[in-house]
Design a protein around this motif. Structure first.
Motif, short mmCIF file in Angstrom:
data_model
loop_
_atom_site.label_atom_id
_atom_site.label_comp_id
_atom_site.label_asym_id
_atom_site.label_seq_id
_atom_site.Cartn_x
_atom_site.Cartn_y
_atom_site.Cartn_z
N SER A 12 52.72 -121.43 19.02
CA SER A 12 51.84 -120.27 19.06
C SER A 12 52.60 -118.99 18.71
CB SER A 12 51.17 -120.13 20.42
OG SER A 12 52.14 -119.85 21.41
N VAL A 13 53.86 -118.88 19.12
CA VAL A 13 54.65 -117.71 18.76
C VAL A 13 54.86 -117.66 17.25
CG1 VAL A 13 56.95 -116.67 18.95
CG2 VAL A 13 55.76 -117.43 20.99
N ARG A 14 55.20 -118.78 16.65
CA ARG A 14 55.40 -118.82 15.19
C ARG A 14 54.10 -118.53 14.45
NH1 ARG A 14 59.16 -123.39 12.95
NH2 ARG A 14 58.76 -122.06 11.16
N GLY A 43 51.67 -116.64 15.57
CA GLY A 43 51.45 -115.21 15.70
C GLY A 43 52.34 -114.40 14.78
N ILE A 44 53.59 -114.79 14.65
CA ILE A 44 54.51 -114.08 13.75
C ILE A 44 54.02 -114.19 12.31
CG2 ILE A 44 56.83 -114.17 12.76
CD1 ILE A 44 57.82 -114.91 15.59
N ASN A 45 53.62 -115.38 11.90
CA ASN A 45 53.12 -115.55 10.53
C ASN A 45 51.83 -114.76 10.30
OD1 ASN A 45 55.21 -117.21 9.80
ND2 ASN A 45 54.12 -119.09 10.31
N HIS A 85 50.96 -111.94 11.80
CA HIS A 85 51.27 -110.52 11.70
C HIS A 85 52.02 -110.19 10.42
CE1 HIS A 85 49.55 -109.09 15.37
NE2 HIS A 85 50.06 -110.12 16.00
N ARG A 86 52.80 -111.12 9.91
CA ARG A 86 53.45 -110.90 8.61
C ARG A 86 52.41 -110.84 7.51
NH1 ARG A 86 58.65 -114.91 8.77
NH2 ARG A 86 59.94 -113.59 10.10
N GLN A 105 49.30 -109.95 7.85
CA GLN A 105 48.54 -108.72 8.01
C GLN A 105 49.35 -107.52 7.54
OE1 GLN A 105 45.32 -108.45 8.98
NE2 GLN A 105 45.34 -110.67 8.92
N HIS A 129 54.56 -98.44 7.41
CA HIS A 129 54.13 -99.61 6.65
C HIS A 129 53.61 -99.23 5.26
CE1 HIS A 129 54.70 -102.37 9.90
NE2 HIS A 129 54.02 -101.59 10.70
#
Length: 81
Positions: free
Chosen positions: A29-31, A33-35, A37-38, A40, A53
């Motif tokens: 789930s952390v990975r 979420g990171i993917n 947000h990347r 986005q 940004h």
């Protein structure tokens, strides 16, 4: 400590499987979420007000306004001919 003495091998195996599953799904789930947000971060939406940004980049040719032809000018409503 008496509780730990009463646990059998299959109980420890069940606990180990539960902990391993929790770790696996936590990392997954952390990975995810990171993917997310990347992904986005590459899409600059109109509501993103963060200046860190923003990047100055030229418009692609498909997004650039095209030169108007004489036919296009005549076809526009509300313009005198």
């Amino acid at each position: 400590m008496a509780l730990f003495d009463q646990m059998r091998k299959r109980d420890w195996a069940f606990v180990a499987v539960c902990v391993a599953g929790a770790l696996f799904f936590g990392v997954w789930s952390v990975r995810l979420g990171i993917n997310f947000h990347r992904a986005q971060g590459t899409d600059q939406s109109a509501t993103d007000l963060s200046s860190s940004h923003r990047r100055a980049r030229p418009l692609p040719a498909a997004d650039a306004p095209a030169a108007l032809n004489a036919d296009d000018i005549e076809a526009q409503p509300g313009r005198p001919q």
